[in-house]
Design a protein around this motif. Structure first.
Motif, PDB file in Angstrom:
ATOM      1  N   LEU A 165       0.834  -1.202   0.000  1.00 34.38           N
ATOM      2  CA  LEU A 165       0.000   0.000   0.000  1.00 34.38           C
ATOM      3  C   LEU A 165       0.867   1.249   0.000  1.00 34.38           C
ATOM      4  O   LEU A 165       1.982   1.245   0.525  1.00 34.38           O
ATOM      5  N   ARG A 166       0.352   2.324  -0.562  1.00 32.17           N
ATOM      6  CA  ARG A 166       1.045   3.598  -0.502  1.00 32.17           C
ATOM      7  C   ARG A 166       0.932   4.178   0.907  1.00 32.17           C
ATOM      8  O   ARG A 166      -0.049   3.947   1.608  1.00 32.17           O
ATOM      9  N   ALA A 167       1.928   4.926   1.282  1.00 34.05           N
ATOM     10  CA  ALA A 167       1.958   5.513   2.626  1.00 34.05           C
ATOM     11  C   ALA A 167       1.126   6.787   2.650  1.00 34.05           C
ATOM     12  O   ALA A 167       1.635   7.899   2.753  1.00 34.05           O
ATOM     13  N   GLU A 168      -0.185   6.628   2.549  1.00 32.09           N
ATOM     14  CA  GLU A 168      -1.099   7.758   2.538  1.00 32.09           C
ATOM     15  C   GLU A 168      -1.838   7.824   3.864  1.00 32.09           C
ATOM     16  O   GLU A 168      -2.159   6.806   4.480  1.00 32.09           O
ATOM     17  N   GLU A 169      -2.136   9.046   4.299  1.00 29.26           N
ATOM     18  CA  GLU A 169      -2.844   9.237   5.564  1.00 29.26           C
ATOM     19  C   GLU A 169      -4.275   8.705   5.488  1.00 29.26           C
ATOM     20  O   GLU A 169      -4.961   8.902   4.475  1.00 29.26           O
TER      21      GLU A 169
END
Length: 288
Positions: free
Chosen positions: A221-225
């Motif tokens: 997964l992308r490190a998105e908030e």
């Protein structure tokens, strides 16, 4: 889906010349020769250029011709030439070497070594997809360690001014036939925007982006908030890895430099691990 299969292809990157993806074809309007190089087939797009396999007529060696956005004005052309002159001085095993610049009808072509194999070029993003969307901590550690080594070199050069690349992406990074991670066209995106200079905050941002890549390689997964703790997505991940990712992704903490992040990296690659082991691991990965 097979863990090593390539999922449905991603859409092509927008053409750097503002077209609709037709750069993937050697149409009659495209030059077939750039100086001493013959363009033989398309190699897809990087985030800022269309790539073509190029054969040197005299040596018969393989190279890549990168077609960037046109620079029709005197200012744009001067900026392109200055960027190439500066960035061609970079000499690091994990930064793609620049060989020559030719401007044809206002369109710049940059020649670099060919870092692929019989199947073409392989980006780290493509390799991740072929792995089913996740890599082991060992595999991720090798890739992240080599990226940090490249950025540490670019940031900490003592003889010349630091070079900043901006936010590296999985598609900026190639994995060559020997399993070595290489950043493609390092620094060009910022230079062409007139953003040659940077500061400590720029360094922190570039290092944080590499940590984000490590998170994505391991978790898928992308490190998105809001960022999900890595151990919840990869239960077998060691506590040291989880702490490294947590620190690197925390805007209030983070790493001050690529060197600091590299020294704290849980995986021993690439500095402490013998080079032959690193090459073997990544070459095996690239063949899958």
């Amino acid at each position: 889906m097979n863990a090593f299969s390539d999922p449905s292809p991603t859409p092509p990157f927008p053409s750097p010349t503002g077209g609709d993806g037709q750069l993937l074809e050697l149409d009659p309007t495209a030059p077939l020769r750039i100086g001493s190089y013959l363009l033989t087939r398309p190699l897809g797009h990087s985030p800022i250029a269309a790539r073509f396999l190029a054969l040197h007529e005299q040596t018969q060696s393989s190279h890549v011709a990168h077609r960037l956005a046109p620079c029709p004005g005197r200012v744009e052309r001067a900026r392109m030439e200055a960027a190439f002159t500066s960035l061609a001085r970079l000499d690091h095993p994990h930064i793609l070497r620049l060989e020559s610049l030719t401007i044809v009808d206002d369109t710049p072509w940059i020649i670099t070594p060919f870092a692929g194999d019989a199947d073409g070029l392989r980006s780290l993003g493509k390799l991740l997809r072929q792995k089913g969307g996740q890599m082991s901590p060992l595999e991720a550690g090798i890739a992240v360690g080599q990226l940090l080594a490249a950025f540490d070199y670019a940031h900490a050069r003592s003889a010349e001014a630091p070079v900043f690349n901006g936010g590296v992406t999985l598609d900026d990074v190639l994995v060559d036939r020997h399993g070595r991670v290489i950043v493609e066209l390092f620094g060009f995106s910022r230079r062409l925007k007139g953003m040659a200079r940077g500061d400590m905050e720029t360094i922190r941002e570039e290092v944080a982006r590499i940590v984000e890549i490590g998170y994505e390689l391991i978790t898928g997964l992308r490190a998105e908030e809001p960022v999900i703790p890595a151990q919840r997505l990869a239960p077998r991940l060691s506590r040291s890895w989880a702490q490294w990712l947590e620190r690197g992704l925390d805007p209030s903490l983070g790493f001050r430099s690529a060197k600091q992040a590299l020294e704290a990296l849980p995986t021993s690659a690439p500095v402490q691990t013998p080079a032959v082991v690193v090459r073997r691991e990544m070459a095996t990965l690239a063949r899958r």
